[in-house]
Design a protein around this motif. Sequence first.
Motif, short mmCIF file in Angstrom:
data_model
loop_
_atom_site.label_atom_id
_atom_site.label_comp_id
_atom_site.label_asym_id
_atom_site.label_seq_id
_atom_site.Cartn_x
_atom_site.Cartn_y
_atom_site.Cartn_z
N SER A 71 0.84 -1.20 0.00
CA SER A 71 0.00 0.00 0.00
C SER A 71 0.88 1.25 0.00
CB SER A 71 -0.93 0.00 1.21
OG SER A 71 -0.18 -0.09 2.40
N GLU A 72 2.17 1.06 0.28
CA GLU A 72 3.13 2.16 0.31
C GLU A 72 3.50 2.56 -1.12
OE1 GLU A 72 2.81 0.01 3.80
OE2 GLU A 72 3.55 -0.75 1.90
N GLN A 73 3.74 3.85 -1.29
CA GLN A 73 4.16 4.38 -2.57
C GLN A 73 5.55 4.98 -2.39
OE1 GLN A 73 1.02 7.16 -3.42
NE2 GLN A 73 -0.41 5.54 -3.97
N PHE A 74 6.50 4.49 -3.18
CA PHE A 74 7.89 4.92 -3.07
C PHE A 74 8.22 5.86 -4.22
CE2 PHE A 74 7.37 0.85 -0.99
CZ PHE A 74 7.88 1.13 0.26
N ASP A 75 8.52 7.10 -3.86
CA ASP A 75 8.79 8.16 -4.83
C ASP A 75 9.98 7.79 -5.71
OD1 ASP A 75 9.49 10.58 -6.12
OD2 ASP A 75 8.73 11.75 -4.44
N ILE A 76 9.79 7.86 -7.01
CA ILE A 76 10.83 7.50 -7.97
C ILE A 76 12.00 8.48 -7.92
CG2 ILE A 76 11.31 7.42 -10.47
CD1 ILE A 76 8.65 6.04 -10.83
N ARG A 77 11.76 9.68 -7.46
CA ARG A 77 12.82 10.69 -7.46
C ARG A 77 13.89 10.43 -6.40
NH1 ARG A 77 8.73 15.56 -7.10
NH2 ARG A 77 7.95 14.05 -5.65
N HIS A 78 13.66 9.48 -5.51
CA HIS A 78 14.63 9.14 -4.47
C HIS A 78 15.22 7.77 -4.74
CE1 HIS A 78 13.45 12.55 -1.95
NE2 HIS A 78 12.22 12.29 -2.35
N THR A 79 16.45 7.57 -4.31
CA THR A 79 17.07 6.26 -4.45
C THR A 79 16.26 5.26 -3.65
OG1 THR A 79 19.26 7.23 -4.70
CG2 THR A 79 19.16 4.91 -4.02
N THR A 80 15.87 4.18 -4.31
CA THR A 80 15.07 3.15 -3.66
C THR A 80 15.55 1.79 -4.13
OG1 THR A 80 13.17 4.65 -3.65
CG2 THR A 80 12.72 2.33 -3.20
N TYR A 81 15.73 0.88 -3.19
CA TYR A 81 16.11 -0.50 -3.50
C TYR A 81 15.01 -1.43 -3.01
CZ TYR A 81 20.77 1.63 -3.67
OH TYR A 81 21.84 2.44 -3.94
N PHE A 82 14.66 -2.40 -3.84
CA PHE A 82 13.71 -3.45 -3.49
C PHE A 82 14.47 -4.78 -3.59
CE2 PHE A 82 11.34 -0.02 -5.46
CZ PHE A 82 10.20 0.11 -4.69
N LEU A 83 14.42 -5.58 -2.53
CA LEU A 83 15.18 -6.83 -2.59
C LEU A 83 14.68 -7.84 -1.57
CD1 LEU A 83 18.45 -6.54 -0.64
CD2 LEU A 83 17.11 -4.49 -1.06
N TRP A 84 15.11 -9.07 -1.80
CA TRP A 84 14.85 -10.15 -0.85
C TRP A 84 15.99 -10.22 0.13
CZ3 TRP A 84 10.31 -12.30 -0.44
CH2 TRP A 84 9.47 -12.38 -1.55
N GLY A 85 15.65 -10.60 1.37
CA GLY A 85 16.65 -10.86 2.39
C GLY A 85 16.45 -12.27 2.93
N ALA A 86 17.14 -12.57 4.00
CA ALA A 86 17.03 -13.88 4.64
C ALA A 86 15.59 -14.14 5.07
CB ALA A 86 17.96 -13.94 5.85
N ASP A 87 15.25 -15.41 5.15
CA ASP A 87 13.92 -15.83 5.60
C ASP A 87 12.79 -15.26 4.74
OD1 ASP A 87 15.04 -17.33 7.73
OD2 ASP A 87 15.16 -15.50 8.95
N ASP A 88 13.06 -15.07 3.47
CA ASP A 88 12.05 -14.56 2.52
C ASP A 88 11.44 -13.23 2.96
OD1 ASP A 88 12.49 -16.60 0.77
OD2 ASP A 88 10.64 -17.67 1.19
N ARG A 89 12.26 -12.35 3.52
CA ARG A 89 11.79 -11.01 3.85
C ARG A 89 11.99 -10.11 2.65
NH1 ARG A 89 14.95 -12.09 8.65
NH2 ARG A 89 13.53 -12.49 10.39
N VAL A 90 10.99 -9.27 2.38
CA VAL A 90 11.12 -8.24 1.35
C VAL A 90 11.65 -6.99 2.04
CG1 VAL A 90 9.88 -6.72 -0.23
CG2 VAL A 90 9.25 -9.13 -0.08
N TRP A 91 12.72 -6.43 1.49
CA TRP A 91 13.33 -5.23 2.03
C TRP A 91 13.17 -4.08 1.05
CZ3 TRP A 91 15.99 -4.57 6.69
CH2 TRP A 91 16.12 -5.73 7.45
N VAL A 92 12.88 -2.90 1.58
CA VAL A 92 12.83 -1.68 0.77
C VAL A 92 13.60 -0.60 1.50
CG1 VAL A 92 11.41 0.09 -0.32
CG2 VAL A 92 10.58 -2.28 -0.21
#
Length: 147
Positions: A81-102
């Motif tokens: 439901s969160e919206q991440f502004d494209i104008r800022h550096t943003t990383y989306f990735l998987w971490g340990a235990d199938d956690r999604v990190w942003v």
Amino acid sequence: MNKTIVFSKKLLYNLSVLLIVLTSCQEKAMVLPAEVATVEKPAISPSEKYTLVIENHGTSDLPYREFKILDQEQNLVYTSSEQFDIRHTTYFLWGADDRVWVYSGDIGTFFWENEPDTKKWQQHVYARSDVPAPSYLKDQRPRLHQR
């Protein structure tokens, strides 16, 4: 010296610098680890149960990104439901235990995990947790991800 020759040398120099910068950016984009998702490249979770998909939304004045989690059959499991502004550096990735990190340069670092009791994806604030950040975030933003 002829002004045309001077202008041509400056133009050639500027184009050379631009080419080097573009090549460097392209090389950086090509070496992203498999756990990092982009709009162009979804990422598979460590357990291979889920796929992290990044989408662009919004208007040209207010562009943003959201993420979705799909299961192995490509069924939608979760939509942020969160919206991440494209104008800022943003990383989306998987971490340990199938956690999604942003990581968002605008609002901070968060992770989502599938709660075993409720089977729902729950958001957590990294700064308020004792969960260590993935090594990619530690490498990219070491001052912000020290554990």
